[in-house]
Scaffold this motif. Sequence first.
Motif, PDB file in Angstrom:
ATOM      1  N   CYS A   1      -6.259  19.415  -9.777  1.00  0.00           N
ATOM      2  CA  CYS A   1      -7.643  19.893  -9.683  1.00  0.00           C
ATOM      3  C   CYS A   1      -8.147  19.574  -8.280  1.00  0.00           C
ATOM      4  O   CYS A   1      -7.496  18.857  -7.521  1.00  0.00           O
ATOM      5  CB  CYS A   1      -8.534  19.263 -10.756  1.00  0.00           C
ATOM      6  N   THR A   2      -9.296  20.102  -7.956  1.00  0.00           N
ATOM      7  CA  THR A   2      -9.826  19.934  -6.602  1.00  0.00           C
ATOM      8  C   THR A   2     -10.017  18.460  -6.243  1.00  0.00           C
ATOM      9  O   THR A   2      -9.670  18.025  -5.149  1.00  0.00           O
ATOM     10  CB  THR A   2     -11.162  20.688  -6.457  1.00  0.00           C
ATOM     11  N   ARG A   3     -10.565  17.710  -7.179  1.00  0.00           N
ATOM     12  CA  ARG A   3     -10.810  16.290  -6.917  1.00  0.00           C
ATOM     13  C   ARG A   3      -9.504  15.557  -6.609  1.00  0.00           C
ATOM     14  O   ARG A   3      -9.428  14.754  -5.682  1.00  0.00           O
ATOM     15  CB  ARG A   3     -11.506  15.656  -8.113  1.00  0.00           C
TER      16      ARG A   3
ATOM     17  N   SER B   1       0.828  -1.197   0.000  1.00  0.00           N
ATOM     18  CA  SER B   1       0.000   0.000   0.000  1.00  0.00           C
ATOM     19  C   SER B   1       0.863   1.248   0.000  1.00  0.00           C
ATOM     20  O   SER B   1       0.601   2.207  -0.743  1.00  0.00           O
ATOM     21  CB  SER B   1      -0.925  -0.013   1.224  1.00  0.00           C
ATOM     22  N   LEU B   2       1.888   1.254   0.825  1.00  0.00           N
ATOM     23  CA  LEU B   2       2.785   2.405   0.904  1.00  0.00           C
ATOM     24  C   LEU B   2       3.486   2.657  -0.430  1.00  0.00           C
ATOM     25  O   LEU B   2       3.588   3.804  -0.881  1.00  0.00           O
ATOM     26  CB  LEU B   2       3.809   2.177   2.014  1.00  0.00           C
ATOM     27  N   ILE B   3       3.933   1.609  -1.090  1.00  0.00           N
ATOM     28  CA  ILE B   3       4.592   1.752  -2.395  1.00  0.00           C
ATOM     29  C   ILE B   3       3.626   2.315  -3.431  1.00  0.00           C
ATOM     30  O   ILE B   3       3.945   3.265  -4.158  1.00  0.00           O
ATOM     31  CB  ILE B   3       5.179   0.398  -2.843  1.00  0.00           C
ATOM     32  N   ALA B   4       2.423   1.734  -3.506  1.00  0.00           N
ATOM     33  CA  ALA B   4       1.444   2.185  -4.500  1.00  0.00           C
ATOM     34  C   ALA B   4       0.989   3.622  -4.231  1.00  0.00           C
ATOM     35  O   ALA B   4       0.873   4.437  -5.165  1.00  0.00           O
ATOM     36  CB  ALA B   4       0.241   1.241  -4.506  1.00  0.00           C
ATOM     37  N   LEU B   5       0.749   3.955  -2.990  1.00  0.00           N
ATOM     38  CA  LEU B   5       0.305   5.314  -2.660  1.00  0.00           C
ATOM     39  C   LEU B   5       1.399   6.345  -2.899  1.00  0.00           C
ATOM     40  O   LEU B   5       1.121   7.462  -3.358  1.00  0.00           O
ATOM     41  CB  LEU B   5      -0.172   5.368  -1.206  1.00  0.00           C
ATOM     42  N   THR B   6       2.634   5.976  -2.628  1.00  0.00           N
ATOM     43  CA  THR B   6       3.740   6.895  -2.894  1.00  0.00           C
ATOM     44  C   THR B   6       3.886   7.132  -4.391  1.00  0.00           C
ATOM     45  O   THR B   6       4.078   8.275  -4.839  1.00  0.00           O
ATOM     46  CB  THR B   6       5.056   6.336  -2.304  1.00  0.00           C
ATOM     47  N   ALA B   7       3.773   6.083  -5.196  1.00  0.00           N
ATOM     48  CA  ALA B   7       3.828   6.237  -6.653  1.00  0.00           C
ATOM     49  C   ALA B   7       2.689   7.129  -7.142  1.00  0.00           C
ATOM     50  O   ALA B   7       2.895   8.013  -7.992  1.00  0.00           O
ATOM     51  CB  ALA B   7       3.765   4.867  -7.326  1.00  0.00           C
ATOM     52  N   ALA B   8       1.489   6.927  -6.612  1.00  0.00           N
ATOM     53  CA  ALA B   8       0.342   7.754  -7.007  1.00  0.00           C
ATOM     54  C   ALA B   8       0.551   9.214  -6.621  1.00  0.00           C
ATOM     55  O   ALA B   8       0.240  10.129  -7.395  1.00  0.00           O
ATOM     56  CB  ALA B   8      -0.931   7.218  -6.370  1.00  0.00           C
ATOM     57  N   MET B   9       1.113   9.438  -5.436  1.00  0.00           N
ATOM     58  CA  MET B   9       1.371  10.819  -5.007  1.00  0.00           C
ATOM     59  C   MET B   9       2.399  11.490  -5.914  1.00  0.00           C
ATOM     60  O   MET B   9       2.249  12.663  -6.276  1.00  0.00           O
ATOM     61  CB  MET B   9       1.869  10.834  -3.556  1.00  0.00           C
ATOM     62  N   ILE B  10       3.439  10.764  -6.300  1.00  0.00           N
ATOM     63  CA  ILE B  10       4.459  11.324  -7.187  1.00  0.00           C
ATOM     64  C   ILE B  10       3.847  11.692  -8.533  1.00  0.00           C
ATOM     65  O   ILE B  10       4.082  12.788  -9.068  1.00  0.00           O
ATOM     66  CB  ILE B  10       5.635  10.332  -7.345  1.00  0.00           C
ATOM     67  N   ILE B  11       3.034  10.790  -9.075  1.00  0.00           N
ATOM     68  CA  ILE B  11       2.381  11.067 -10.361  1.00  0.00           C
ATOM     69  C   ILE B  11       1.470  12.277 -10.254  1.00  0.00           C
ATOM     70  O   ILE B  11       1.482  13.170 -11.110  1.00  0.00           O
ATOM     71  CB  ILE B  11       1.603   9.825 -10.839  1.00  0.00           C
ATOM     72  N   LEU B  12       0.651  12.345  -9.223  1.00  0.00           N
ATOM     73  CA  LEU B  12      -0.281  13.467  -9.079  1.00  0.00           C
ATOM     74  C   LEU B  12       0.440  14.786  -8.822  1.00  0.00           C
ATOM     75  O   LEU B  12      -0.062  15.852  -9.194  1.00  0.00           O
ATOM     76  CB  LEU B  12      -1.278  13.176  -7.947  1.00  0.00           C
ATOM     77  N   CYS B  13       1.592  14.744  -8.187  1.00  0.00           N
ATOM     78  CA  CYS B  13       2.339  15.980  -7.913  1.00  0.00           C
ATOM     79  C   CYS B  13       3.135  16.460  -9.124  1.00  0.00           C
ATOM     80  O   CYS B  13       3.260  17.667  -9.341  1.00  0.00           O
ATOM     81  CB  CYS B  13       3.281  15.784  -6.731  1.00  0.00           C
ATOM     82  N   LEU B  14       3.680  15.518  -9.909  1.00  0.00           N
ATOM     83  CA  LEU B  14       4.556  15.900 -11.016  1.00  0.00           C
ATOM     84  C   LEU B  14       3.810  16.433 -12.241  1.00  0.00           C
ATOM     85  O   LEU B  14       4.283  17.361 -12.900  1.00  0.00           O
ATOM     86  CB  LEU B  14       5.431  14.716 -11.430  1.00  0.00           C
TER      87      LEU B  14
END
Length: 148
Positions: free
Chosen positions: A108-110, A89-102
């Motif tokens: 967007c708000t959502r 979970s930590l690996i997947a969430l960190t990857a998702a956070m990196i993608i959403l930040c970069l």
Amino acid sequence: CRRQWDNITCWPEAEVGEVVVRPCPKYFRFLTTFLGNVTRNCTSQGWTDVYPAPYALACGYDSNSTPGEEQTAFYGTVKTGYTIGHTLSLIALTAAMIILCLFRKLHCTRNYIHMHLFMSFIMRAIAVFIKDVILFESGESEHCFVSS
């Protein structure tokens, strides 16, 4: 007496005066080697309480006894399972956070709401890892003498 589920055992329909004996639930095998039976009587007022009560006593579980090999192995397996789950979970969430930040197009708000949600799950996983390091620092998983 009507068929009844008491959140542990399913009791079949019975006539008044009938005694119903059911084996202890199978999951008690993880906690004790002795598996007994539980009994209920059907009276004109309905089902009586489980005898011997509570289920833990009837099925041979003693919370004051030292844990056996099966119980220690079971808790070790559960700890390994949730550690693997939190790590993935930590690996997947960190990857998702990196993608959403970069990627600026994804701002967007959502997605900001999702990023906050992801961060809360990341912090939860980190807190579980910290708790495990503090509680089980001596490698002893059945008791918490070191930290408590």
